[in-house]
Design a protein around this motif. Structure first.
Motif, PDB file in Angstrom:
ATOM      1  N   LYS A  87       0.865  -1.186   0.000  1.00  0.00           N
ATOM      2  CA  LYS A  87       0.000   0.000   0.000  1.00  0.00           C
ATOM      3  C   LYS A  87       0.895   1.227   0.000  1.00  0.00           C
ATOM      4  CE  LYS A  87      -3.544  -2.214   2.893  1.00  0.00           C
ATOM      5  NZ  LYS A  87      -4.281  -2.091   4.174  1.00  0.00           N
ATOM      6  N   TYR A  88       0.499   2.235  -0.802  1.00  0.00           N
ATOM      7  CA  TYR A  88       1.374   3.399  -0.951  1.00  0.00           C
ATOM      8  C   TYR A  88       0.573   4.585  -1.470  1.00  0.00           C
ATOM      9  CZ  TYR A  88       1.153   1.356  -5.623  1.00  0.00           C
ATOM     10  OH  TYR A  88       0.708   0.815  -6.795  1.00  0.00           O
ATOM     11  N   LYS A  89       1.132   5.765  -1.312  1.00  0.00           N
ATOM     12  CA  LYS A  89       0.496   6.983  -1.833  1.00  0.00           C
ATOM     13  C   LYS A  89       1.333   7.640  -2.923  1.00  0.00           C
ATOM     14  CE  LYS A  89      -2.355   7.962   2.193  1.00  0.00           C
ATOM     15  NZ  LYS A  89      -2.859   8.964   3.153  1.00  0.00           N
ATOM     16  N   LYS A  90       2.622   7.297  -2.970  1.00  0.00           N
ATOM     17  CA  LYS A  90       3.517   7.881  -3.971  1.00  0.00           C
ATOM     18  C   LYS A  90       3.784   6.836  -5.056  1.00  0.00           C
ATOM     19  CE  LYS A  90       5.767  10.968  -0.646  1.00  0.00           C
ATOM     20  NZ  LYS A  90       7.043  11.338   0.019  1.00  0.00           N
ATOM     21  N   GLN A  91       3.074   6.979  -6.174  1.00  0.00           N
ATOM     22  CA  GLN A  91       3.185   5.993  -7.246  1.00  0.00           C
ATOM     23  C   GLN A  91       4.586   5.927  -7.840  1.00  0.00           C
ATOM     24  OE1 GLN A  91      -0.289   7.326  -9.655  1.00  0.00           O
ATOM     25  NE2 GLN A  91      -0.955   5.196  -9.544  1.00  0.00           N
ATOM     26  N   ASP A  92       5.213   7.084  -8.038  1.00  0.00           N
ATOM     27  CA  ASP A  92       6.544   7.105  -8.658  1.00  0.00           C
ATOM     28  C   ASP A  92       7.563   6.367  -7.807  1.00  0.00           C
ATOM     29  OD1 ASP A  92       5.527   8.518 -10.767  1.00  0.00           O
ATOM     30  OD2 ASP A  92       6.194  10.480 -10.052  1.00  0.00           O
ATOM     31  N   LEU A  93       7.503   6.564  -6.487  1.00  0.00           N
ATOM     32  CA  LEU A  93       8.425   5.878  -5.581  1.00  0.00           C
ATOM     33  C   LEU A  93       8.212   4.367  -5.671  1.00  0.00           C
ATOM     34  CD1 LEU A  93      10.512   5.834  -3.246  1.00  0.00           C
ATOM     35  CD2 LEU A  93       8.576   6.019  -1.660  1.00  0.00           C
ATOM     36  N   PHE A  94       6.956   3.942  -5.650  1.00  0.00           N
ATOM     37  CA  PHE A  94       6.663   2.510  -5.712  1.00  0.00           C
ATOM     38  C   PHE A  94       7.176   1.911  -7.021  1.00  0.00           C
ATOM     39  CE2 PHE A  94       3.848  -0.944  -7.120  1.00  0.00           C
ATOM     40  CZ  PHE A  94       4.099  -1.864  -6.111  1.00  0.00           C
ATOM     41  N   ARG A  95       6.955   2.606  -8.117  1.00  0.00           N
ATOM     42  CA  ARG A  95       7.378   2.075  -9.415  1.00  0.00           C
ATOM     43  C   ARG A  95       8.904   1.961  -9.495  1.00  0.00           C
ATOM     44  NH1 ARG A  95       3.136   1.785 -12.719  1.00  0.00           N
ATOM     45  NH2 ARG A  95       1.309   2.963 -12.063  1.00  0.00           N
ATOM     46  N   THR A  96       9.593   2.943  -8.959  1.00  0.00           N
ATOM     47  CA  THR A  96      11.061   2.910  -8.978  1.00  0.00           C
ATOM     48  C   THR A  96      11.585   1.708  -8.202  1.00  0.00           C
ATOM     49  OG1 THR A  96      11.175   5.328  -9.136  1.00  0.00           O
ATOM     50  CG2 THR A  96      13.161   4.186  -8.394  1.00  0.00           C
ATOM     51  N   ILE A  97      11.058   1.515  -6.987  1.00  0.00           N
ATOM     52  CA  ILE A  97      11.491   0.392  -6.152  1.00  0.00           C
ATOM     53  C   ILE A  97      11.090  -0.933  -6.781  1.00  0.00           C
ATOM     54  CG2 ILE A  97      11.124  -0.747  -3.916  1.00  0.00           C
ATOM     55  CD1 ILE A  97      10.870   2.072  -2.702  1.00  0.00           C
ATOM     56  N   MET A  98       9.875  -0.990  -7.293  1.00  0.00           N
ATOM     57  CA  MET A  98       9.393  -2.239  -7.885  1.00  0.00           C
ATOM     58  C   MET A  98      10.175  -2.592  -9.145  1.00  0.00           C
ATOM     59  SD  MET A  98       7.514  -4.771  -7.284  1.00  0.00           S
ATOM     60  CE  MET A  98       6.974  -3.982  -5.765  1.00  0.00           C
ATOM     61  N   GLN A  99      10.586  -1.594  -9.913  1.00  0.00           N
ATOM     62  CA  GLN A  99      11.375  -1.871 -11.110  1.00  0.00           C
ATOM     63  C   GLN A  99      12.719  -2.485 -10.736  1.00  0.00           C
ATOM     64  OE1 GLN A  99      10.113  -1.466 -14.421  1.00  0.00           O
ATOM     65  NE2 GLN A  99      11.821  -2.895 -14.573  1.00  0.00           N
ATOM     66  N   ASN A 100      13.316  -1.985  -9.648  1.00  0.00           N
ATOM     67  CA  ASN A 100      14.574  -2.569  -9.159  1.00  0.00           C
ATOM     68  C   ASN A 100      14.372  -4.034  -8.773  1.00  0.00           C
ATOM     69  OD1 ASN A 100      15.851  -0.107  -9.449  1.00  0.00           O
ATOM     70  ND2 ASN A 100      15.525   0.512  -7.320  1.00  0.00           N
ATOM     71  N   ILE A 101      13.252  -4.302  -8.110  1.00  0.00           N
ATOM     72  CA  ILE A 101      12.953  -5.671  -7.671  1.00  0.00           C
ATOM     73  C   ILE A 101      12.699  -6.576  -8.873  1.00  0.00           C
ATOM     74  CG2 ILE A 101      11.182  -7.061  -6.497  1.00  0.00           C
ATOM     75  CD1 ILE A 101      11.075  -4.768  -4.414  1.00  0.00           C
ATOM     76  N   LEU A 102      11.960  -6.070  -9.858  1.00  0.00           N
ATOM     77  CA  LEU A 102      11.699  -6.861 -11.070  1.00  0.00           C
ATOM     78  C   LEU A 102      13.006  -7.195 -11.787  1.00  0.00           C
ATOM     79  CD1 LEU A 102       8.516  -5.123 -12.568  1.00  0.00           C
ATOM     80  CD2 LEU A 102       8.637  -7.270 -11.309  1.00  0.00           C
ATOM     81  N   ASN A 103      13.922  -6.244 -11.822  1.00  0.00           N
ATOM     82  CA  ASN A 103      15.223  -6.480 -12.457  1.00  0.00           C
ATOM     83  C   ASN A 103      15.987  -7.597 -11.748  1.00  0.00           C
ATOM     84  OD1 ASN A 103      14.718  -4.438 -14.286  1.00  0.00           O
ATOM     85  ND2 ASN A 103      15.822  -2.877 -13.118  1.00  0.00           N
ATOM     86  N   ILE A 104      15.881  -7.619 -10.413  1.00  0.00           N
ATOM     87  CA  ILE A 104      16.566  -8.658  -9.627  1.00  0.00           C
ATOM     88  C   ILE A 104      15.891 -10.009  -9.817  1.00  0.00           C
ATOM     89  CG2 ILE A 104      17.121  -9.426  -7.274  1.00  0.00           C
ATOM     90  CD1 ILE A 104      17.275  -6.382  -6.535  1.00  0.00           C
TER      91      ILE A 104
END
Length: 731
Positions: free
Chosen positions: A696-713
């Motif tokens: 759960k989050y309110k800042k979409q850009d922050l979530f996408r940045t972190i999630m993209q790092n995780i997807l890459n891993i």
């Protein structure tokens, strides 16, 4: 030499990038065409995303880039499959839902055109063979040949299949008097036998329409009570859009459940309507898709994936019953048609989106109340018909129960009275099958799916045990597979058992059942609805399918056999779903001249979703549910997404999920709430064991940045597969 950048058909994150291929074919490739390419020893279908020309040889080019490239095999199309607008939309959808781009292209296109190897086996253009005069001369012909020649001349163009003597025809072709030619034919029939009157809008409907047209907002929510005539507003708006030379796109939750609406559009917009939905064969889909591409169809009606219909000049996108969750796709790309509709409308200057529902999703209602969407309301039923009377029956009180029945005394007596008045009854139980499970009386073992490990449901109609998740089927056991006991019990009840009970309990009941089991046979659903609308049956039993949009004037009683069934599901949306189902079901009663009534059977009579559903009080439900959502910081107060980890090893899935949760917590520094990992209801299937991480989050850009790092891993970890669901509904 031409160098092509190609997306490979495998929709996995590890391959979510273009691969380079050399091309030396005779055809001129274009961006957006499919091409066959070698990949790791296999021949795959790819999608061209970029084209570069070089004067260098293949060897020189490889030396420059530092790696070897293969030759592409052959081009599969002679024109791009998607126009520039749809390619741009694909990029937006891929970015927003964090899905591999090739998966979006595959979702956009019909089976015959998808960038997959399987598409090569699907139907292409179908032709009808005709014959016509090539050189009219009666010289040196036999009487029979002369007869056929004159027949073809008098009838201009004749189907070859209509000619009885092919040997005579072949002689005329051989003599050069007649020639054969092909005409593209459609495999889908648009016929409607019913004639419909175009009604004049009521004062309230006209006000709603005018407000929609004059609004400067791109999106409007039309909140209209059941039976208030939302379809009339849709028709009037579509008519205006066509007059302006623009196209219209109408989405419905399930095409077979809206036959009356479909026939009205066919009738009012003759020859201009195309249909896109999953029940069509691949050939029918291909033909309809081509009609849209060629501009022959300017009104498209369809289910979720029709949002990608190749209309070139959109003037309006309508989502009917916008609250229904079938607009959200479960597998990658996990898009919601409502959000894609808004993205797409932004590509056209004058295109607007209209969301219609009697029970809007909380997200849409909240946006409308905030002023993000234009808020439109229809508060009065057509001809000022009253809403049905409702009664909640507490099934915990044994005094309310009918002996040896899942019906209450109230419901049973009302069914009897209704049938005696030659009126119709709708009974809803949102659970198919006969019994929900089978267990051993000796050891307590429950028969479970070998892949999903969830209880198998007993189906009486074909005497089989079935998994409602993966479709696994097995014969009904005579002995317990664990202890060998013959004492097996069928537990719970579904729509099949309700059907059996009604037939036994009411002598004058003529019963039809409508659920997804019945709907497996093509045209069954529309056939059943047609029979019921013609009063060929007086009781319709079914799952949530019977609660959506139907208009049966002779239905005066609706019975919800177990209204609180959905409240037992572990989901933050269970109350919302229950309220919507009750409200929609009640709305089927009293739509004609006669007063309607609904009996709501429940073991939770004091639950607010039951109370407000019975009252048809959306505002009260919305306020109470929003209060709870705020306390729990659930959508629409936050965004919520899920990441599902799947592995053949239960330990690996759990370990990777734990490390993912830890990584998100550390990187977000408290900005993202991470919950889990937890096992979903279906915690394993043929693909492996599953673990779900909720964010759960309110800042979409922050979530996408972190999630993209995780997807890459995670994409580099071959022991797991992953699925990300942005704006998940099932949490």
């Amino acid at each position: 030499m031409i160098v092509l950048n190609v997306l490979i058909e495998h929709a996995i994150y590890a391959l979510n990038r273009p691969f380079s291929y050399a091309y030396e074919g005779k055809e001129n490739p274009q961006i957006g065409e499919r091409i066959q390419v070698p990949f790791h020893g296999s021949l795959l279908v790819g999608y061209i995303t970029e084209i570069n020309e070089t004067n260098k040889s293949k060897e020189e080019y490889e030396k420059e880039i530092g790696y070897k490239i293969s030759f592409a095999n052959k081009l599969l199309d002679d024109a791009p499959l998607l126009n520039e607008e749809l390619r741009t939309l694909a990029n937006e959808v891929s970015k927003y839902y964090m899905a591999p781009l090739i998966s979006v292209y595959q979702a956009m296109l019909p089976p015959s055109l998808k960038p997959t190897s399987a598409s090569l086996k699907h139907a292409k253009i179908a032709y009808e063979k005709y014959v016509r005069i090539k050189d009219y001369s009666e010289d040196e012909l036999t009487a029979k040949q002369l007869e056929l020649l004159r027949l073809i001349k008098n009838n201009k163009n004749v189907k070859k299949s209509d000619i009885k003597s092919l040997s005579i025809l072949n002689k005329l072709i051989e003599y050069g008097r007649v020639e054969e030619y092909k005409v593209e034919k459609s495999r889908f029939s648009h016929e409607t036998t019913k004639e419909f009157v175009e009604y004049e809008l009521t004062k309230e409907q006209k006000e709603v329409k005018d407000k929609f047209i004059s609004s400067t907002k791109k999106v409007a929510l039309l909140e209209g009570v059941t039976g208030s005539g939302k379809t009339e507003v849709y028709i009037s708006l579509v008519k205006d859009v066509l007059t302006k030379g623009k196209d219209a796109l109408i989405l419905v939750p399930e095409i077979n459940l809206t036959p009356l609406m479909m026939q009205r559009f066919y009738n009012l917009f003759k020859g201009q309507v195309a249909i896109l939905h999953s029940e069509l064969t691949s050939g029918e889909k291909y033909d309809e898709y081509r009609r849209i591409v060629k501009g022959e169809a300017r009104v498209v009606i369809g289910t979720r994936s029709a949002i990608f219909a190749p209309l070139k000049n959109l003037g309006i996108i309508i989502l009917d019953e916008e609250h229904v969750e079938s607009y959200k796709q479960d597998n990658t790309p996990c898009y919601h048609a409502r959000e894609v509709a808004i993205m797409r409308a932004n590509h056209f200057e004058d295109c607007k989106v209209l969301l219609g529902s009697a029970t809007p999703s909380l997200e849409s209602e909240a946006r409308a109340l905030k002023g993000v969407y234009e808020h439109l309301e229809l508060k009065i039923r057509i001809n000022k018909k009253e809403l049905p009377l409702t009664k909640i029956v507490n099934m915990q009180d044994y005094r309310n129960l009918d002996k040896n029945s899942m019906f209450s005394k109230d419901l049973k007596s009302k069914i009897e009275e209704t049938l005696n008045r030659n009126e119709q009854v709708v009974l809803l139980l949102n659970r198919r099958g006969y019994s929900t499970s089978m267990l051993c009386r000796e050891c307590g073992h429950i028969m479970r799916c070998k892949d999903c490990d969830i209880p198998l449901v007993y189906h009486h109609e074909d005497n089989l045990m079935k998994c409602h998740n993966c479709g696994y089927v097995e014969p009904v056991p005579t002995r317990c597979p664990k202890c060998g006991s013959p004492y097996l019990a069928k537990i719970g009840f579904g729509s099949e058992r309700v059907e059996e009970l009604v037939k036994k309990s009411f002598e004058n009941a003529i019963v039809l059942r409508l659920d997804s089991d019945v709907g497996r046979v093509k045209n069954n659903i529309s056939s059943i609805l047609e029979k019921f609308s013609k009063n060929e049956a007086n009781v319709l039993i079914g799952t949530q399918m019977i609660a959506k949009g139907h208009d049966f004037p002779n239905v005066t009683l609706v019975g919800l056999v177990l209204a609180d069934l959905g409240l037992s599901l572990p989901s933050m949306r269970s109350s919302e779903r229950t309220f919507q189902l009750i409200t929609q079901a009640i709305g089927r009663a009293g739509r004609g001249e006669k007063k309607g009534m609904a009996i709501i059977q429940t073991y939770m009579p004091n639950h607010y979703s039951i109370i407000y559903g019975a009252r048809q009080d959306y505002k009260a439900f919305f306020n109470e549910e929003m209060r709870i959502r705020k306390l729990q910081q659930n959508p629409p107060y936050t965004f919520a997404s899920t990441l599902t980890i799947v592995s053949k090893s239960e330990e690996v899935a759990h370990d990777v999920a734990l490390r993912t949760i830890d990584l998100v917590i550390r990187q977000s520094q408290g900005e993202i709430t991470a919950i889990g990992p937890s096992k979903p209801y279906v915690s394993k299937d043929a693909t492996g064991f599953k673990e779900v991480c909720i964010f759960k989050y309110k800042k979409q850009d922050l979530f996408r940045t972190i999630m993209q790092n995780i997807l890459n891993i995670l994409s580099k970890n071959s022991s797991v597969s992953i699925k990300i669901d942005i704006d998940a509904l099932n949490i």
